[in-house]
Enzyme design. Structure first.
Site, PDB file in Angstrom:
ATOM      1  N   CYS A   1      98.942  20.146   2.325  1.00 24.53           N
ATOM      2  CA  CYS A   1      97.892  19.555   3.162  1.00 24.53           C
ATOM      3  C   CYS A   1      98.167  19.763   4.648  1.00 24.53           C
ATOM      4  O   CYS A   1      98.166  20.882   5.120  1.00 24.53           O
ATOM      5  CB  CYS A   1      97.689  18.088   2.803  1.00 24.53           C
ATOM      6  SG  CYS A   1      96.102  17.441   3.401  1.00 24.53           S
TER       7      CYS A   1
ATOM      8  N   GLU B   1      99.532  16.881  -6.469  1.00 23.41           N
ATOM      9  CA  GLU B   1     100.538  15.876  -6.841  1.00 23.41           C
ATOM     10  C   GLU B   1      99.942  14.481  -6.989  1.00 23.41           C
ATOM     11  O   GLU B   1     100.624  13.567  -7.496  1.00 23.41           O
ATOM     12  CB  GLU B   1     101.671  15.851  -5.808  1.00 23.41           C
ATOM     13  CG  GLU B   1     101.391  15.100  -4.531  1.00 23.41           C
ATOM     14  CD  GLU B   1     100.551  15.865  -3.514  1.00 23.41           C
ATOM     15  OE1 GLU B   1     100.318  15.340  -2.411  1.00 23.41           O
ATOM     16  OE2 GLU B   1     100.136  17.006  -3.830  1.00 23.41           O
TER      17      GLU B   1
ATOM     18  N   HIS C   1      95.953  18.308  -2.878  1.00 20.71           N
ATOM     19  CA  HIS C   1      96.993  17.384  -3.340  1.00 20.71           C
ATOM     20  C   HIS C   1      97.057  17.371  -4.863  1.00 20.71           C
ATOM     21  O   HIS C   1      96.686  16.368  -5.498  1.00 20.71           O
ATOM     22  CB  HIS C   1      96.700  15.973  -2.836  1.00 20.71           C
ATOM     23  CG  HIS C   1      96.899  15.771  -1.378  1.00 20.71           C
ATOM     24  ND1 HIS C   1      98.142  15.566  -0.816  1.00 20.71           N
ATOM     25  CD2 HIS C   1      96.016  15.748  -0.349  1.00 20.71           C
ATOM     26  CE1 HIS C   1      98.011  15.413   0.504  1.00 20.71           C
ATOM     27  NE2 HIS C   1      96.737  15.515   0.796  1.00 20.71           N
TER      28      HIS C   1
END
Length: 305
Positions: free
Chosen positions: A142, A237, A235
């Site tokens: 990011c 994750e 993202h």
């Protein structure tokens, strides 16, 4: 093999409830294995949440990973107890003489600032430079992806008219790359950002490869130096409820907050999120660890250069 983590790290107990096997440092010392050394520079406000998200994904590998958390000396987090930072994190200056097989640099809530206006930009530049000679493969996420591309390659970021917020379909442009092994033709990726990269800037730089993008969310993955650097604008994750937490937090303090797109079942925030990115998140991190770290890094870590 499980992850090797600092003793008493909160993520250990959290992930045990998900049947994810992690190993604290005391037990790991009993195994005669050269673990891969992974350092995580965690710039996200909620440190424990991000630690848990990343450890969850890194655990999906048969290799033993030795995880170290890095912090900045030039910035004091406001949302994480100082005791947690002192116990589990080490300053960059303390780690600067060490070498690591892999590194992850997270996003940060500063993307609407110019890079040079970020209070810790000078230290970030030192870290970016250091990673080139002390880490074999680095993953930038990011804001870190935008910052890394700006520092290393002069790629600018651009403000968006409205926040890129939700889950967006991505297409791998070079599906033969090992990072995409096992991927479907289309994969989903969470995004939460106010700025973007332009594909024309990436394509005009011969040192960069645009390897994944979306018609909706634009540039999503860029690779450089044969996989020694990955820049990911989203993202993968994120846990299932991360965007939900962000949405409910922001809508209580601002009037312009929109629903995260393609996220809630039936597009109704009263319903649970529909998780469509978890499998590819696990694949991405496993592929990175296997093909770009484990199979490439020197056995003698001091030979990294």
């Amino acid at each position: 093999m499980p992850l090797r983590l600092p003793d008493k790290l909160p993520a250990i107990e959290l992930l045990k409830h998900e049947n994810i096997f992690v190993m604290d440092a005391s037990r790991a010392h009993m195994q005669d294995i050269r673990p891969l050394r992974i350092v995580i520079l965690n710039l996200m406000p909620l440190k424990i949440t991000t630690e848990t998200d990343l450890i969850r994904l890194l655990s999906n590998t048969p290799l033993q990973l030795d995880i170290t958390f890095m912090k900045l000396k030039s910035h004091t987090p406001k949302n994480t107890p100082i005791e947690h930072m002192m116990l589990f994190y080490r300053d960059f200056a303390e780690l600067s003489t060490e070498k690591f097989d892999g590194m992850i640099i997270t996003g940060a809530p500063v993307e609407q600032l110019e890079f040079e206006d970020v209070s810790y930009w000078a230290e970030m530049q030192d870290i970016f430079k250091w990673a080139r000679t002390h880490v074999y493969s680095t993953m930038y996420i990011c804001w870190a992806a935008q910052a890394g591309l700006y520092y290393h390659y002069g790629i600018p970021k651009y403000p968006l008219q409205k926040k890129m917020f939700g889950i967006f379909p991505q297409r791998a442009l070079q599906p033969q790359l090992p990072i995409f092994r096992g991927f479907d033709d289309v994969f989903q990726m969470p995004h939460s950002r106010h700025t973007e990269l332009h594909r024309e800037d990436i394509l005009s730089n011969p040192d960069l490869q645009l390897i994944a993008e979306s018609e909706d969310s634009g540039v999503s993955m860029v690779m450089a130096r044969g996989g020694r650097e990955f820049f990911i604008t989203g993202h993968l994750e994120y846990a299932p409820y991360t965007l939900d937490t962000e949405y409910r937090r922001d809508k209580d303090i601002r009037s312009d907050v929109e629903l995260p797109r393609n996220y809630y079942r039936d597009n109704n925030p009263k319903n649970e999120p529909l998780v469509t990115w978890r499998a590819h998140a696990n694949l991405l991190y496993s592929n990175w660890i296997n093909y770009y770290v484990y199979q490439e890094t020197p056995y003698d870590i001091n030979e990294i250069k």
